[in-house]
Design an enzyme around this catalytic site. Sequence first.
Site, PDB file in Angstrom:
ATOM      1  N   ARG A 114       0.811  -1.213   0.000  1.00  0.00           N
ATOM      2  CA  ARG A 114       0.000   0.000   0.000  1.00  0.00           C
ATOM      3  C   ARG A 114       0.843   1.261   0.000  1.00  0.00           C
ATOM      4  NH1 ARG A 114      -3.101   1.726  -2.731  1.00  0.00           N
ATOM      5  NH2 ARG A 114      -4.018  -0.343  -2.610  1.00  0.00           N
ATOM      6  N   LYS A 149       2.286  24.698  -3.305  1.00  0.00           N
ATOM      7  CA  LYS A 149       1.030  24.078  -2.862  1.00  0.00           C
ATOM      8  C   LYS A 149       1.140  22.558  -2.979  1.00  0.00           C
ATOM      9  CE  LYS A 149      -1.606  28.153  -4.247  1.00  0.00           C
ATOM     10  NZ  LYS A 149      -2.637  28.721  -5.158  1.00  0.00           N
ATOM     11  N   LYS A 181       4.827  38.753  -2.396  1.00  0.00           N
ATOM     12  CA  LYS A 181       3.455  38.496  -2.804  1.00  0.00           C
ATOM     13  C   LYS A 181       2.527  39.606  -2.310  1.00  0.00           C
ATOM     14  CE  LYS A 181       2.083  34.218  -2.909  1.00  0.00           C
ATOM     15  NZ  LYS A 181       2.043  34.027  -4.378  1.00  0.00           N
ATOM     16  N   GLU A 216       5.100  39.668  -7.190  1.00  0.00           N
ATOM     17  CA  GLU A 216       3.765  39.409  -7.736  1.00  0.00           C
ATOM     18  C   GLU A 216       2.984  40.721  -7.820  1.00  0.00           C
ATOM     19  OE1 GLU A 216      -0.044  38.027  -5.419  1.00  0.00           O
ATOM     20  OE2 GLU A 216       1.182  36.264  -5.860  1.00  0.00           O
ATOM     21  N   ASP A 237      -0.533  38.047 -11.698  1.00  0.00           N
ATOM     22  CA  ASP A 237      -1.446  37.130 -11.030  1.00  0.00           C
ATOM     23  C   ASP A 237      -2.898  37.401 -11.413  1.00  0.00           C
ATOM     24  OD1 ASP A 237      -1.989  35.015  -9.170  1.00  0.00           O
ATOM     25  OD2 ASP A 237      -2.715  36.531  -7.774  1.00  0.00           O
TER      26      ASP A 237
END
Length: 311
Positions: A114, A149, A181, A216, A237
Amino acid sequence: MTETAPAAAVLQDAVAPPPRHLIDAVVAAALAEDAPWGDLTCQALIDADQRATATITAREPGVLCGTAAIEAAMRLTDPRIRVAFPRTDGAVFAAGDTLAEITGPAAGILTAERTALNIAQRLSGIATLTRAFVDAAAGTRARITDTRKTTPGLRVLERWAVRCGGGSNHRAGLSDAVMVKDNHLALLAVDGPDALTEALRSARSRLPHTVHIEVEVDRLDQLDPVLAAGVDTIMLDNFAPADLAEGVRRIDSRALVEASGNVRLDTVPAIAATGVDIISVGALTHSVRALDLGLDFVAHRSATIDRGGQP
């Protein structure tokens, strides 16, 4: 030991896996999670020295990634297990293709099954989705990259899977590059655009010359103060394609241009056509579907492994 895949089945040159100690650390943690006190089923029913042969088979088409993780799961469970791979990472496979051939103690194979499949299914899913995005951007200058992410603890493997699919990697983490950002800008630009330019210039003067700086922006009117600071990459963005093209025109090769946000398979061709250099896609890792792979034992007469530990 490992056979070479036919040329037609390979997307690119074989992609080197992460260092073995990093793979072993991830796989060992997964094995410990799954069998912290051993495999009770195998302990109760399977002779520790019974030998078996098994294969991992694709139940749907895709792009392979995870061979080193499969090998690690088997080796760390029982070093007497041997694994051979008819295909290399980055190879295209069809439903029904054999991806791994495994021999050794049956109990060990069952215990590792597994964990090996979980990792290989997810990594192959990432590689397969990445290849779809790379194909959708074909014929343009745009590179498809991942983002941060990722699944906690699996980033090193998931970035490998992106490479197996023909994509590229963004920064590996917060320690690798400066990336300013929207929330950073909210703090830095509170006193106006000139203050932002000065903050970025000051950061550049304090950082080693090898450090990359990316900023960004989410509006075209933010470009001038950022460009004036001489940053390396500007991320546009959630821009519509027309605004992306205008951003590329205004930046005019003074920085790399990255597009991010609203990137899907149906939108990536138009985004790539605007002339951006990089398209970052969070979906490659944050919401990918694992491919369907299965491990099955090959029927044969019962056999055992000698006590000397040789398969």
